[in-house]
Motif scaffolding. Structure first.
Motif, PDB file in Angstrom:
ATOM      1  N   MET A   1     -43.380 -25.945 -11.579  1.00  0.00           N
ATOM      2  CA  MET A   1     -42.105 -26.916 -12.080  1.00  0.00           C
ATOM      3  C   MET A   1     -41.091 -27.153 -10.990  1.00  0.00           C
ATOM      4  O   MET A   1     -40.764 -25.930 -10.421  1.00  0.00           O
ATOM      5  CB  MET A   1     -41.533 -26.322 -13.279  1.00  0.00           C
ATOM      6  N   ASN A   9     -37.856 -21.667 -12.463  1.00  0.00           N
ATOM      7  CA  ASN A   9     -38.971 -20.794 -12.620  1.00  0.00           C
ATOM      8  C   ASN A   9     -38.866 -19.255 -12.917  1.00  0.00           C
ATOM      9  O   ASN A   9     -39.600 -18.506 -13.264  1.00  0.00           O
ATOM     10  CB  ASN A   9     -39.891 -20.914 -11.385  1.00  0.00           C
ATOM     11  N   LYS A  83     -45.057 -28.334 -22.342  1.00  0.00           N
ATOM     12  CA  LYS A  83     -43.914 -27.765 -22.092  1.00  0.00           C
ATOM     13  C   LYS A  83     -43.664 -26.592 -22.889  1.00  0.00           C
ATOM     14  O   LYS A  83     -42.949 -25.322 -22.363  1.00  0.00           O
ATOM     15  CB  LYS A  83     -42.705 -28.751 -22.639  1.00  0.00           C
ATOM     16  N   PHE A  86     -44.625 -23.210 -21.523  1.00  0.00           N
ATOM     17  CA  PHE A  86     -43.627 -22.792 -20.339  1.00  0.00           C
ATOM     18  C   PHE A  86     -42.588 -22.151 -20.923  1.00  0.00           C
ATOM     19  O   PHE A  86     -41.630 -21.171 -20.462  1.00  0.00           O
ATOM     20  CB  PHE A  86     -43.348 -24.205 -19.566  1.00  0.00           C
ATOM     21  N   ASN A  90     -41.158 -18.330 -20.288  1.00  0.00           N
ATOM     22  CA  ASN A  90     -40.156 -18.263 -19.316  1.00  0.00           C
ATOM     23  C   ASN A  90     -38.753 -17.879 -19.736  1.00  0.00           C
ATOM     24  O   ASN A  90     -37.848 -17.046 -19.024  1.00  0.00           O
ATOM     25  CB  ASN A  90     -39.900 -19.544 -18.203  1.00  0.00           C
ATOM     26  N   SER A 201     -43.523 -34.040 -18.309  1.00  0.00           N
ATOM     27  CA  SER A 201     -44.960 -33.665 -17.932  1.00  0.00           C
ATOM     28  C   SER A 201     -45.898 -34.595 -17.383  1.00  0.00           C
ATOM     29  O   SER A 201     -46.192 -35.795 -18.065  1.00  0.00           O
ATOM     30  CB  SER A 201     -45.541 -33.299 -19.272  1.00  0.00           C
ATOM     31  N   ASP A 210     -47.606 -31.638 -13.212  1.00  0.00           N
ATOM     32  CA  ASP A 210     -46.879 -30.596 -13.177  1.00  0.00           C
ATOM     33  C   ASP A 210     -45.673 -31.307 -14.158  1.00  0.00           C
ATOM     34  O   ASP A 210     -45.499 -32.095 -14.661  1.00  0.00           O
ATOM     35  CB  ASP A 210     -46.238 -30.133 -12.101  1.00  0.00           C
TER      36      ASP A 210
END
Length: 379
Positions: A1, A9, A83, A86, A90, A201, A210
């Protein structure tokens, strides 16, 4: 990303990393909810879903909601949008931090986080344990994590649309950044009308599939360039800008628009590029099959209608149809549009019929030649 403004990230999976990057949880540091809401009104943050509701209007409804449940929807329906996984992998502490503050503002004592069964539930469980050990809020608010296999009801569009407080995960995350940064810092990103950023996205026939982040006000010309399409061998026939919830559009028409709630309903931010040599009949079939997969089947136009659409379209693709099948396909989609109970299904059906009309020449070719324009299937 792409690291751009707010998201990056670097994972803050544990409480120490989170405190180093963000500080203490918001509900322990923000005492004046009215002041925060006044700043939120200026920031003009909307939900990142098909409903596009003002977050300020939602959080200003501070009645006695003790028995209500705040649902955090990390159960994304659209397979073109990736999304939620992610966010969970994260920055689970920011999800929990933001959700607790929202619940406190609304005077809600129960939070249900809905995820897919293949997401890493352990990350969220460990996050709750760490946060409870650090902030001791377990007696103030009840937090549960569910997937489609263990929730009290079927997780579908009909259920979600009946709930009073449902927020998509990106909106929750965006609110957390806003509350931690403050209005002045947050307002540095975006434009006068829309503050902050939006995750896009990218998927489809492009090299750069990505997640990317763009400030509101960014031209779609810049967004499209980030997809890398100019280096691709095939021209782009059309673009879907909200998963399958907006009608397809062309690159040329997007070049004159910017990322805003006014120019285009970006919704969940799923932008899918379709190459010139793609068969649009098969694209429409994928949309129909996706619609069937998310339908709750509770109302006849949706449950019966998409099966009809699939039946008539299959006949056309296989070269076994006549003009009546094309008319029946259109009539079936119109029936869904007129009779659907859910806004989500309504938008999908609108997308289907607009796609058919935009590429009617491919349907006419298939009806006439008994073969689709970009296919080796022949009768």
């Amino acid at each position: 990303m792409k690291k751009f403004v707010l998201y990056n990230n670097y994972a803050t999976k544990n409480i120490k990393d989170f405190k180093d990057n963000f500080g203490d949880y918001l509900y322990t540091t923000i005492n004046e909810y009215d002041a925060l809401l006044n700043e939120l009104k200026i920031a003009n943050i909307f939900t990142k879903d098909v409903y596009r509701k003002s977050l300020y209007n939602i959080l200003s409804n501070k009645n006695n909601n003790y028995n209500q449940t705040l649902i955090i929807n990390a159960y994304s329906f659209d397979y073109l949008v990736f999304k939620d996984k992610f966010f969970i992998n994260n920055n689970p502490h920011l999800i929990l931090d933001s959700a607790i503050l929202i619940a406190k503002i609304l005077n809600i004592k129960n939070i249900d986080i809905l995820i897919r069964s293949y997401y890493n539930k352990e990350i969220l469980i460990n996050t709750i344990v760490e946060a409870e050990d650090c902030y001791k809020f377990e007696n103030e608010i009840n937090i549960n994590i569910y997937d489609e296999n263990n929730y009290k009801e079927n997780i579908n569009i009909y259920f979600l649309e009946r709930q009073k407080y449902v927020l998509d995960l990106e909106t929750v995350i965006q609110f957390g950044y806003f509350a931690h940064m403050g209005l002045d810092n947050f307002s540095q990103y975006g434009n006068d009308e829309n503050k902050g950023t939006c995750l896009i996205s990218f998927s489809g026939d492009i090299p750069n599939v990505d997640l990317y982040e763009f400030q509101f006000g960014t031209s779609f010309n810049e967004i499209i360039k980030a997809s890398g399409y100019i280096y691709y061998n095939n021209d782009i026939k059309c673009v879907f800008t909200n998963g399958f919830l907006n009608a397809p559009t062309t690159l040329e028409s997007l070049n004159n628009k910017s990322l805003s709630y006014e120019d285009i309903n970006i919704g969940n931010g799923g932008v899918c590029f379709i190459a010139e040599n793609r068969c649009m009949l098969r694209i429409v079939m994928k949309i129909i099959q996706f619609a069937k997969s998310v339908s709750c089947t509770k109302c006849m136009p949706c449950n019966y209608g998409f099966n009809l659409c699939e039946y008539y379209l299959n006949k056309i693709i296989l070269g076994q149809s006549n003009n009546n099948d094309y008319k029946n396909l259109l009539n079936a989609v119109e029936m869904i549009i007129k009779g659907s109970s859910c806004l989500y299904i309504y938008n999908i059906a609108k997308c289907i019929i607009e796609t058919i009309k935009m590429f009617e020449y491919e349907f006419i070719y298939a009806l006439d030649k008994k073969i689709t324009l970009y296919s080796f299937i022949n009768k």
